[in-house]
Design a protein around this motif. Structure first.
Motif, PDB file in Angstrom:
ATOM      1  N   ALA A  82      28.419  14.564  31.575  1.00 15.60           N
ATOM      2  CA  ALA A  82      29.231  15.746  31.315  1.00 15.60           C
ATOM      3  C   ALA A  82      29.289  16.070  29.825  1.00 15.60           C
ATOM      4  O   ALA A  82      29.176  17.238  29.415  1.00 15.60           O
ATOM      5  N   ALA A  83      29.462  15.030  28.991  1.00 14.31           N
ATOM      6  CA  ALA A  83      29.560  15.252  27.546  1.00 14.31           C
ATOM      7  C   ALA A  83      28.255  15.786  26.967  1.00 14.31           C
ATOM      8  O   ALA A  83      28.256  16.704  26.137  1.00 14.31           O
ATOM      9  N   PHE A  84      27.136  15.241  27.392  1.00  8.66           N
ATOM     10  CA  PHE A  84      25.847  15.701  26.864  1.00  8.66           C
ATOM     11  C   PHE A  84      25.513  17.095  27.370  1.00  8.66           C
ATOM     12  O   PHE A  84      24.974  17.917  26.629  1.00  8.66           O
ATOM     13  N   ASN A  85      25.859  17.370  28.609  1.00  9.53           N
ATOM     14  CA  ASN A  85      25.604  18.712  29.148  1.00  9.53           C
ATOM     15  C   ASN A  85      26.447  19.766  28.432  1.00  9.53           C
ATOM     16  O   ASN A  85      25.982  20.893  28.191  1.00  9.53           O
ATOM     17  N   ALA A  86      27.669  19.404  28.069  1.00 10.82           N
ATOM     18  CA  ALA A  86      28.571  20.354  27.439  1.00 10.82           C
ATOM     19  C   ALA A  86      28.112  20.774  26.048  1.00 10.82           C
ATOM     20  O   ALA A  86      28.496  21.849  25.558  1.00 10.82           O
ATOM     21  N   GLU A  87      27.286  19.958  25.404  1.00 14.97           N
ATOM     22  CA  GLU A  87      26.801  20.318  24.068  1.00 14.97           C
ATOM     23  C   GLU A  87      25.871  21.529  24.103  1.00 14.97           C
ATOM     24  O   GLU A  87      25.676  22.192  23.083  1.00 14.97           O
TER      25      GLU A  87
END
Length: 488
Positions: free
Chosen positions: A26-31
Motif C-alpha cells: 500500500a505504501a509503495f503504491n501510494a507514492e
C-alpha cells in the motif's frame, strides 16, 4: 542523503503477503512513483501467520538446539531456467501456528493500520486479522500485485553495470502447477527487494540432556506448539507444557478442560501474569534437566515426573532465510549466534545492500510499526524522504552499540520495548525520515501515536495481572502496567 546514494528504484519485489507485506504494498503504491510492484506469497492467499491450518501436516522430527539453517535448508533450483521439475517433497514449514481458540494479544486500535480498523476488538479471534489483511490488499487496490502460491527459492545480487551504481536483485521463484502436477521455476529481476517474511515458521526446541534419545524411544510424545490446535486430542492425558509465554499460558489454561489434572508447566521464571501460586488445575515445575530413558523427566529441583503422555514445547520460533544465496551475496544474512540481522540499521535497512530492506522483523508494536517502516522505505527509495539515512559510519555505530548493550543486558537485539521509550524513539526516527507526501497527495502519511492508542496499549490487557486489575470487561481487563513486549 548522508550516504550520497543515488537510488534508481522503479521495480520492487515484496516477499510475503502477511500484515507487513500488505502495508508495504500500500505504501509503495501510494507514492505513484514505482513502475512495477510484486508481492510474492508462498501460500494460496494473503494473511501470513494468521492463515488458519485446521490440520497441520506432519513435520520432520524435532532437532533439539538446531538452527533454522539446519532445519530449513535451501532448495536447489534447476541449473537452467525457466524449467519444470517433479513436485518438491522437502518440508518448507509454510503452515502456521494458529490454534482454534487463539485471539490477538494487542488491542485492535494499535494492531490495525491507521487507515483501516479491525471489525471489532479489543482482542479479536484469529480469523479477524486474516480477513483484515486480505481485505487490505483489495481496499488499496494492490491485490493485483499478488503472486500467490509462489515461493522465493533464491535471492542473489546482480552487480551494478556502471561505476557508482547500485546492485539489482535476481529472484528464483517456484510454483506448483496442479493441472500438470509439476513445479514451475523461473527468474525475475528487480531494482529493490523487501523481506516481509515474518518469523513464526521454524519451531525452536532447545537442546536438553537426553532429549534426542527420548525422541527416538518415545515417538510423537514430544511436539512443538506449532502443531497444537485443540485440547480435545489430549483428553485424560498427562501433559507437560514447557514455557510460559503467551502460547504457554493459553495452552496450559485450555488443557485444564480436557487433560488429566494437573497440567504441568515448566517455567524458567515467572511471567507477568503469574501470581504467587498456580491457577486451579495447573502445577508449576522448574526447568528440565534431563529426559530419562525410562520415560521420566528430571527437573532442576531433583523431582521426576513419570508417565507423561505428551510434552508440548511452547518455546518460540526462529527466523529463516533459506533463499539467501551466501555465495552470490558474499555473507550470511542472519547471525543465529547473536540473534540479529547482519549489517542492519534501525531494524529495517541493510547497510551494505541499500536496495534491500526488512519490514515486520522486530518484536515491537505489531501491526502499526510495520506501517512506519513501509512508508519510510517507500519515501526513501522514491528519493522524497524528509530526512535521509545517516552516514554508513553512524549506521555501523548504532549496530555495534546496540549489540553490546543488549548483550550486557541479556536482551534480544531486535526487541523494541515500549516501557523504556525505545518504541517512541524507533518510530520517531522512521516518522522523521518519511515526512509528508507530495503536494499532489502522493504517498501515505505515517500515523501519530495518539493519546487513545497509547492509553489502550498501556491499560488494556488480554490476561489478568495479579494485583494490577482495575476493571474487568468480559475476556479482558484494564490494568496499570506498561510492559507491552510481555505479550507480543
Amino acid at each position: 542523503m548522508g550516504n550520497n546514494v543515488k537510488f534508481e528504484v522503479k521495480s520492487v519485489a515484496i516477499i510475503g503477503a502477511g500484515a507487513a507485506g500488505a502495508v508495504t504494498a500500500a505504501a509503495f503504491n501510494a507514492e505513484n512513483y514505482y513502475e512495477r510492484i510484486r508481492v510474492f506469497e508462498r501460500r494460496g492467499m494473503a494473511g501470513g501467520t494468521w492463515i488458519y491450518d485446521a490440520d497441520p501436516s506432519a513435520v520432520p522430527p524435532i532437532q533439539p538446539g538446531a538452527t533454522a539453517q539446519i532445519i530449513d535448508p535451501p532448495l536447489r533450483p534447476p541449473y537452467d531456467l525457466p524449467a519444470t521439475t517433479s513436485p518438491n517433497q522437502q518440508e518448507r514449514y509454510a503452515q502456521t501456528p494458529i490454534y482454534n481458540s487463539l485471539t490477538t494479544n494487542v488491542p485492535d486500535i494499535a494492531m490495525s493500520f491507521s487507515d483501516r480498523k479491525f471489525a471489532y476488538g479489543p482482542f479479536a479471534p484469529h480469523y479477524i486479522p486474516r480477513q483484515y489483511i486480505e481485505n487490505y490488499f483489495s481496499n488499496h487496490k494492490t491485490d493485483s500485485f499478488l503472486v500467490l502460491g509462489t515461493t522465493l527459492e533464491d535471492l542473489s545480487q546482480i552487480p551494478a553495470t556502471k561505476a557508482g551504481g547500485i546492485n539489482r536483485w535476481k529472484l528464483t521463484l517456484r510454483t506448483y502447477d496442479p493441472a500438470r502436477s509439476i513445479d514451475v521455476w523461473w527468474e525475475e529481476d528487480f531494482d529493490a527487494v523487501i523481506l516481509a517474511t515474518g518469523h513464526y515458521s521454524i519451531p525452536y526446541v532447545p537442546f536438553v540432556k537426553g532429549l534426542p534419545n527420548y525422541l527416538t524411544l518415545f515417538p510423537n510424545r514430544v511436539i512443538h506448539s506449532k502443531l497444537y490446535r485443540s485440547p480435545l486430542p489430549y483428553t485424560n492425558r498427562k501433559v507437560l507444557i514447557v514455557g510460559n509465554s503467551a502460547s504457554g499460558h493459553d495452552l496450559s489454561a485450555e488443557l485444564t478442560t480436557t487433560a488429566s489434572l494437573p497440567v504441568y508447566q515448566s517455567r524458567r521464571s515467572p511471567s507477568r501474569w503469574d501470581g504467587p501460586s498456580p491457577p486451579p488445575g495447573i502445577a508449576w515445575k522448574p526447568t528440565i534437566s534431563e529426559f530419562l530413558p525410562s520415560g521420566g523427566i528430571l527437573f532442576s529441583d531433583g523431582s521426576i515426573l513419570e508417565d507423561i503422555d505428551t510434552v508440548i514445547y511452547c518455546t518460540g520460533y526462529q527466523p529463516s532465510f533459506p533463499f539467501w544465496n551466501v555465495k552470490a551475496n558474499g555473507r550470511e544474512f542472519y547471525d543465529y549466534a547473536t540473534g540479529r540481522l547482519v549489517n542492519s540499521y534501525w531494524h529495517t535497512f541493510i547497510r551494505d545492500f541499500p536496495t534491500l530492506a526488512v519490514v515486520g522483523f522486530p518484536r515491537a508494536l505489531t501491526f502499526r510499526s510495520f506501517e512506519y517502516q513501509a512508508i519510510a522505505l517507500a519515501r526513501l527509495w522514491a528519493e522524497r524522504e524528509s530526512k535521509g539515512l545517516p552516514h554508513l559510519a553512524e549506521q555501523e555505530k548504532w549496530e555495534k552499540e546496540r549489540e553490546e548493550r543488549t548483550r550486557k543486558e541479556r536482551k534480544k537485539f531486535h526487541d523494541v520495548p515500549w516501557d523504556n521509550g525505545e518504541t517512541h524513539e524507533w518510530l520517531g526516527g522512521l516518522f522523521g525520515m518519511a515526512g509528508l507526501g507530495t503536494l499532489k497527495g502522493e504517498g501515505m502519511i505515517p500515523p501519530a501515536l495518539s493519546a487513545d492508542l497509547v492509553w489502550a496499549l498501556e491499560h488494556l490487557k488480554k490476561y489478568p495481572e495479579p494485583g494490577k486489575e482495575v476493571e474487568e470487561d468480559g475476556e479482558w481487563v484494564v490494568v496499570e502496567r506498561k510492559d507491552l513486549l510481555a505479550f507480543i
